[in-house]
Design a protein around this motif. Structure first.
Motif, PDB file in Angstrom:
ATOM      1  N   ASP A   1      -3.380  12.648   7.877  1.00 33.35           N
ATOM      2  CA  ASP A   1      -4.525  11.679   7.395  1.00 33.35           C
ATOM      3  C   ASP A   1      -4.376  10.553   8.161  1.00 33.35           C
ATOM      4  OD1 ASP A   1      -6.923  11.194   5.731  1.00 33.35           O
ATOM      5  OD2 ASP A   1      -5.842   9.927   4.410  1.00 33.35           O
TER       6      ASP A   1
ATOM      7  N   THR B   1       0.305  13.264   4.314  1.00 31.91           N
ATOM      8  CA  THR B   1      -0.317  11.869   4.588  1.00 31.91           C
ATOM      9  C   THR B   1      -0.230  11.500   6.065  1.00 31.91           C
ATOM     10  OG1 THR B   1       0.731  11.372   2.247  1.00 31.91           O
ATOM     11  CG2 THR B   1       0.824   9.701   3.962  1.00 31.91           C
TER      12      THR B   1
ATOM     13  N   THR C   1       0.693  -1.265   0.032  1.00 34.97           N
ATOM     14  CA  THR C   1      -0.173   0.090  -0.087  1.00 34.97           C
ATOM     15  C   THR C   1       0.649   1.110  -0.022  1.00 34.97           C
ATOM     16  OG1 THR C   1      -0.154   0.131   2.462  1.00 34.97           O
ATOM     17  CG2 THR C   1      -1.744  -1.327   1.419  1.00 34.97           C
TER      18      THR C   1
ATOM     19  N   ILE D   1     -14.244  13.021   8.785  1.00 35.72           N
ATOM     20  CA  ILE D   1     -14.429  11.153   8.262  1.00 35.72           C
ATOM     21  C   ILE D   1     -15.745  11.137   8.281  1.00 35.72           C
ATOM     22  CG2 ILE D   1     -13.962   9.115   8.891  1.00 35.72           C
ATOM     23  CD1 ILE D   1     -11.614  10.053  10.855  1.00 35.72           C
ATOM     24  N   ARG D   2     -16.157  10.557   6.852  1.00 34.13           N
ATOM     25  CA  ARG D   2     -17.402  10.110   6.779  1.00 34.13           C
ATOM     26  C   ARG D   2     -17.266   8.653   7.148  1.00 34.13           C
ATOM     27  NH1 ARG D   2     -20.068   7.099   3.217  1.00 34.13           N
ATOM     28  NH2 ARG D   2     -22.306   7.365   3.012  1.00 34.13           N
ATOM     29  N   LYS D   3     -18.233   8.028   8.202  1.00 28.10           N
ATOM     30  CA  LYS D   3     -18.036   6.607   8.313  1.00 28.10           C
ATOM     31  C   LYS D   3     -19.055   5.867   7.365  1.00 28.10           C
ATOM     32  CE  LYS D   3     -19.692   6.721  12.813  1.00 28.10           C
ATOM     33  NZ  LYS D   3     -19.983   6.295  14.079  1.00 28.10           N
TER      34      LYS D   3
ATOM     35  N   PHE E   1      -7.313   9.367  11.349  1.00 32.51           N
ATOM     36  CA  PHE E   1      -8.160   8.038  11.302  1.00 32.51           C
ATOM     37  C   PHE E   1      -7.798   7.342  12.849  1.00 32.51           C
ATOM     38  CE2 PHE E   1      -9.331   8.553   7.428  1.00 32.51           C
ATOM     39  CZ  PHE E   1     -10.512   8.044   7.157  1.00 32.51           C
TER      40      PHE E   1
ATOM     41  N   SER F   1     -16.046   1.184   8.466  1.00 32.78           N
ATOM     42  CA  SER F   1     -14.876   1.757   7.425  1.00 32.78           C
ATOM     43  C   SER F   1     -15.084   3.422   7.462  1.00 32.78           C
ATOM     44  CB  SER F   1     -15.019   1.193   5.999  1.00 32.78           C
ATOM     45  OG  SER F   1     -14.694  -0.129   6.165  1.00 32.78           O
ATOM     46  N   GLY F   2     -14.355   3.941   6.864  1.00 29.73           N
ATOM     47  CA  GLY F   2     -14.460   5.484   6.701  1.00 29.73           C
ATOM     48  C   GLY F   2     -13.436   5.987   5.539  1.00 29.73           C
ATOM     49  N   VAL F   3     -13.856   7.269   5.100  1.00 29.35           N
ATOM     50  CA  VAL F   3     -13.065   8.056   3.959  1.00 29.35           C
ATOM     51  C   VAL F   3     -12.792   9.487   4.710  1.00 29.35           C
ATOM     52  CG1 VAL F   3     -13.627   6.734   2.007  1.00 29.35           C
ATOM     53  CG2 VAL F   3     -15.119   8.763   2.702  1.00 29.35           C
ATOM     54  N   THR F   4     -11.790   9.884   4.081  1.00 25.56           N
ATOM     55  CA  THR F   4     -11.650  11.504   4.636  1.00 25.56           C
ATOM     56  C   THR F   4     -12.478  12.237   3.611  1.00 25.56           C
ATOM     57  OG1 THR F   4      -9.015  10.877   5.009  1.00 25.56           O
ATOM     58  CG2 THR F   4      -9.720  13.042   4.952  1.00 25.56           C
ATOM     59  N   VAL F   5     -13.167  13.273   4.214  1.00 30.08           N
ATOM     60  CA  VAL F   5     -14.048  14.238   3.565  1.00 30.08           C
ATOM     61  C   VAL F   5     -13.249  15.276   3.282  1.00 30.08           C
ATOM     62  CG1 VAL F   5     -16.129  15.471   3.573  1.00 30.08           C
ATOM     63  CG2 VAL F   5     -16.048  13.105   4.328  1.00 30.08           C
TER      64      VAL F   5
END
Length: 156
Positions: free
Chosen positions: A68, A65, A23, A137-139, A72, A83-87
């Motif tokens: 970020d 980085t 990754t 973060i959007r879960k 989390f 799970s989540g993404v950075t908004v």
């Protein structure tokens, strides 16, 4: 599934990291984390030549980085296994880091709702603040999985 690994030797013995084979995080890191005595998460890494820009200062993209990653880790408890993404991730660059310095991030959850978590923090090297940041973060649950609350209700 990504596994947490506890480091057993070297400078970061006792810290945890993720086994992230293949990754981006593996290429840029390794990044480490552990809770402080007060329970707040602390993230760290040792600055290397690969983290520097042409001016021999830490590249801003490396700091972003790391912010970020810290976002989390600081919000881990609020993620509740989702799970989540950075908004969004906003930053202010204040100072530079140099090869060999220990770079650390700390912060706090400002607010956590059903689907959004708001976090703010700072990155420092010793007493010098390198960057301040705030992020959202959007879960979400991966497709095909019910949210944890719905799963618990359906079992009753």
């Amino acid at each position: 599934m990504v596994q947490k690994v506890t480091v057993t030797e070297g400078e970061f013995a006792g810290w945890q990291m993720y086994d992230l084979q293949g990754t981006f995080d593996q290429v840029v890191g390794p990044f480490y984390f552990r809770p402080d005595a007060d329970g707040r998460m602390r993230c760290a890494f040792r600055a290397e030549a690969k983290h520097m820009n042409a001016g021999h200062r830490m590249h801003g993209g490396c700091l972003m980085t790391f912010a970020d990653i810290a976002l989390f880790q600081i919000a881990y408890q609020e993620m509740e296994g989702a799970s989540g993404v950075t908004v969004s991730l906003d930053s202010t660059f204040i100072d530079a880091a140099w090869v060999g310095e220990l770079v650390e991030a700390t912060g706090e959850v400002v607010r956590a709702g059903k689907s959004l978590i708001f976090v703010r923090g700072q990155i420092h090297a010793g007493e010098r603040i390198l960057m301040t940041w705030s992020g959202v973060i959007r879960k979400f649950q991966p497709r095909g999985q019910a949210p944890a609350a719905e799963t618990a209700v359906s079992r009753q």
